[in-house]
Design a protein around this motif. Structure first.
Motif, PDB file in Angstrom:
ATOM      1  N   LEU A  23       0.809  -1.228   0.000  1.00  0.00           N
ATOM      2  CA  LEU A  23       0.000   0.000   0.000  1.00  0.00           C
ATOM      3  C   LEU A  23       0.836   1.269   0.000  1.00  0.00           C
ATOM      4  O   LEU A  23       0.565   2.196  -0.746  1.00  0.00           O
ATOM      5  CB  LEU A  23      -0.972   0.002   1.193  1.00  0.00           C
ATOM      6  N   SER A  24       1.848   1.254   0.848  1.00  0.00           N
ATOM      7  CA  SER A  24       2.643   2.484   0.906  1.00  0.00           C
ATOM      8  C   SER A  24       3.821   2.381  -0.053  1.00  0.00           C
ATOM      9  O   SER A  24       4.942   2.755   0.261  1.00  0.00           O
ATOM     10  CB  SER A  24       3.124   2.721   2.330  1.00  0.00           C
ATOM     11  N   HIS A  25       3.529   1.833  -1.195  1.00  0.00           N
ATOM     12  CA  HIS A  25       4.600   1.602  -2.150  1.00  0.00           C
ATOM     13  C   HIS A  25       4.754   2.791  -3.094  1.00  0.00           C
ATOM     14  O   HIS A  25       3.761   3.310  -3.590  1.00  0.00           O
ATOM     15  CB  HIS A  25       4.271   0.351  -2.972  1.00  0.00           C
ATOM     16  N   PRO A  26       5.995   3.232  -3.332  1.00  0.00           N
ATOM     17  CA  PRO A  26       6.139   4.378  -4.238  1.00  0.00           C
ATOM     18  C   PRO A  26       5.773   4.011  -5.673  1.00  0.00           C
ATOM     19  O   PRO A  26       5.941   2.871  -6.086  1.00  0.00           O
ATOM     20  CB  PRO A  26       7.628   4.720  -4.148  1.00  0.00           C
ATOM     21  N   VAL A  27       5.269   4.976  -6.396  1.00  0.00           N
ATOM     22  CA  VAL A  27       4.921   4.748  -7.797  1.00  0.00           C
ATOM     23  C   VAL A  27       6.201   4.829  -8.621  1.00  0.00           C
ATOM     24  O   VAL A  27       7.050   5.681  -8.387  1.00  0.00           O
ATOM     25  CB  VAL A  27       3.919   5.826  -8.267  1.00  0.00           C
ATOM     26  N   ASN A  28       6.306   3.942  -9.574  1.00  0.00           N
ATOM     27  CA  ASN A  28       7.488   3.950 -10.424  1.00  0.00           C
ATOM     28  C   ASN A  28       7.370   5.075 -11.445  1.00  0.00           C
ATOM     29  O   ASN A  28       6.432   5.100 -12.226  1.00  0.00           O
ATOM     30  CB  ASN A  28       7.579   2.595 -11.130  1.00  0.00           C
ATOM     31  N   LYS A  29       8.324   6.014 -11.406  1.00  0.00           N
ATOM     32  CA  LYS A  29       8.193   7.164 -12.306  1.00  0.00           C
ATOM     33  C   LYS A  29       8.943   6.954 -13.612  1.00  0.00           C
ATOM     34  O   LYS A  29       8.367   6.933 -14.670  1.00  0.00           O
ATOM     35  CB  LYS A  29       8.668   8.429 -11.601  1.00  0.00           C
ATOM     36  N   ASN A  30      10.253   6.791 -13.505  1.00  0.00           N
ATOM     37  CA  ASN A  30      11.031   6.717 -14.750  1.00  0.00           C
ATOM     38  C   ASN A  30      11.732   5.383 -14.914  1.00  0.00           C
ATOM     39  O   ASN A  30      12.931   5.330 -15.093  1.00  0.00           O
ATOM     40  CB  ASN A  30      12.095   7.825 -14.766  1.00  0.00           C
ATOM     41  N   ASP A  31      10.931   4.357 -14.824  1.00  0.00           N
ATOM     42  CA  ASP A  31      11.533   3.043 -14.960  1.00  0.00           C
ATOM     43  C   ASP A  31      12.715   2.852 -14.010  1.00  0.00           C
ATOM     44  O   ASP A  31      13.817   2.470 -14.399  1.00  0.00           O
ATOM     45  CB  ASP A  31      11.987   2.808 -16.406  1.00  0.00           C
ATOM     46  N   GLU A  32      12.435   3.214 -12.746  1.00  0.00           N
ATOM     47  CA  GLU A  32      13.492   3.083 -11.746  1.00  0.00           C
ATOM     48  C   GLU A  32      13.839   1.628 -11.532  1.00  0.00           C
ATOM     49  O   GLU A  32      13.074   0.731 -11.878  1.00  0.00           O
ATOM     50  CB  GLU A  32      12.989   3.643 -10.408  1.00  0.00           C
TER      51      GLU A  32
END
Ligand SMILES: C=C(O[C@H]1C=CC=C(C(=O)O)[C@@H]1O)C(=O)O
Length: 477
Positions: A23-32
């Motif tokens: 749930l508190s997982h960061p959203v992947n922005k730039n194909d991290e």
């Protein structure tokens, strides 16, 4: 002495862990980069792990082989690819496998392994393919192909149990450290203790209504197929049937899997779940492709007889199966087909001798086939060539698939289709999704099929599929 914390903490433990991971997982922005951490834990039942740590509406994958003492569970998709209907696509039959292979190649170098994890040997990609590369059904529970890297996974090999968390939390971040701390806190004890309370509070479904059995449809299809065989359109076809049942309450997936596991110790017990809490599960005896350290193994499995009520009856039934000209012919098509496909790929396959595979309710003719893998061969390429084998489609393959599509009045979904996992080093394990059912809430569609060749008798084939359905029904209701 392990200290068993109080129940409040226990509820909290799996809840908190789920929150941290999903749930508190960061959203992947730039194909991290995906950061992968692992923790060895003390033994835990993989179904308990699944029951306690899968949040609602997250995809899941479970496959257990008790004979080999191997099992995997994967929960949630940190990264995934879905391939939808491919009708009309150029090279559609192979394209979906190719797309999944591309997904692996694009992502495998993007996972950063923490600790001293021997990451090369750990399943990271979980995948399922529908039987056909297209479907005319409006709604499909599972796409034509799906592959994902999970958020959370558990891998069991003999007595070793490894939990793996894949995340976009940066290395050394406080969140990642917290997850690590949680995994270290006597994980199995914490999960298991609370599970017992959860499990016993679940009701046992008992009454079911048969929505559709229509066995005459099955014998009609067998008769139709025998005509097509007599007219030389086909040499063999696998006719499948779907049994639809409804319960008053929802099916209990964990209990069904526990039953399947208890009743079928020699099969692969498997379950694939989608985001809508729909599941495809079963107990399959058939391995499509296993590669371990470049050693490939696949099964030619076709030709069936029931088990006897005592040892004497059983050995007579087995001997008759081994000597039946019709069953051996049905089997040989499969063995020759697989052998030829692997040979065309330049793999120099070797066949073990024909033998009986005795399962708890049924016995089969079985030829294990082995080969050594060359460096350039990737597993999904081999699967694209092998699927569907004549053990689940027929001969010639293309005509059998056309017949299946036009004559079967239901979508096969993942029935008789490849389901399995791959690692980042060319190892994999794929099974054929037979002896299986699609579960949607309180509704289930059970699948079973039988190979038809010249000389097949509709009544005997019906008995065979009833035997297969019985095994599933016993586990589900
Ligand atoms: C297609 C199925 O089984 C296949 C595998 C083993 C034996 C088979 C047979 O004897 O017909 C089938 O080819 C099924 O169980 O749905």
């Amino acid at each position: 002495m392990p200290v068993i914390p109080d129940n409040h903490f226990l509820t909290d433990y799996s809840q908190k862990l789920k929150e941290l991971i999903f749930l508190s997982h960061p959203v992947n922005k730039n194909d991290e980069q995906i950061v992968s951490i692992s923790q060895e834990i003390s033994p835990i039942d993989l179904l308990v792990f699944l029951a306690m740590l899968k949040p609602e509406n997250q995809v899941s994958f479970y496959c257990e082989n008790q004979r080999k003492q191997e099992a995997v569970v994967a929960i949630g998709a940190i990264k995934s690819l879905e391939v939808k209907n491919e009708r009309g696509e150029m090279n559609g039959r192979y394209n979906r496998f190719q797309q999944c292979q591309n997904f692996i190649e694009d992502n495998q170098d993007n996972i950063a392994f923490e600790d001293n994890l021997d990451s090369q040997k750990i399943p990271y990609f979980f995948s399922s393919f529908n039987f056909l590369e297209h479907s005319s059904d409006n709604y499909q529970a599972f796409p034509q192909a799906k592959i994902f890297i999970p958020y959370l996974q558990l891998v069991k090999k003999a007595n070793n149990y490894l939990v793996i968390v894949n995340t976009y939390h940066p290395k050394k971040s406080p969140e990642l450290n917290l997850i690590k701390q949680y995994l270290k806190q006597d994980f199995s004890q914490n999960i298991l203790h609370y599970y017992h309370r959860f499990y016993h509070s679940q009701s046992t479904p008992s009454r079911y209504t048969l929505e559709q059995s229509n066995y005459h449809n099955f014998t009609d299809k067998v008769n139709h197929s025998l005509k097509a065989i007599a007219s030389d359109k086909l040499t063999k076809i696998v006719v499948a049937h779907a049994l639809e049942i409804k319960l008053e309450e929802n099916f209990n997936i964990i209990k069904s899997l526990t039953n399947l596991r208890g009743n079928h110790p020699d099969c692969y017990i498997f379950c694939v779940g989608n985001e809508k809490e729909e599941y495809f599960l079963g107990a399959s005896p058939e391995r499509l492709l296993s590669i371990q350290d470049r050693q490939l193994v696949t099964d030619a499995l076709a030709g069936s007889a029931p088990r006897g009520k005592n040892d004497y009856d059983d050995s007579i039934l087995g001997e008759n199966l081994l000597n039946s000209e019709k069953e051996k012919r049905e089997h040989q098509f499969v063995s020759d087909y697989i052998f030829e496909k692997l040979s065309i790929m330049g793999l120099s396959p070797k066949r073990a001798s024909l033998q009986l595979l005795k399962l708890s309710n049924i016995q089969h003719l079985w030829t294990p086939i082995y080969a050594e893998i060359r460096e350039e061969c990737n597993p999904l390429e081999i699967i694209a060539q092998l699927h569907p084998t004549p053990a689940v489609a027929g001969i010639p393959i293309d005509i059998a698939c056309e017949e299946i599509e036009s004559y079967e009045n239901f979508d096969r979904s993942l029935y008789a289709a490849p389901i399995g996992w791959l690692d980042t080093n060319g190892n994999c394990e794929f099974i054929v999704g037979i002896r299986s059912a699609l579960i949607q809430g309180n509704y289930a569609r059970l699948y079973a099929g039988a190979g038809i060749v010249a000389g097949s008798k509709p009544d005997q084939e019906l008995t065979e599929i009833e035997l297969k359905f019985q095994a599933l029904l016993q586990a589900l209701v």
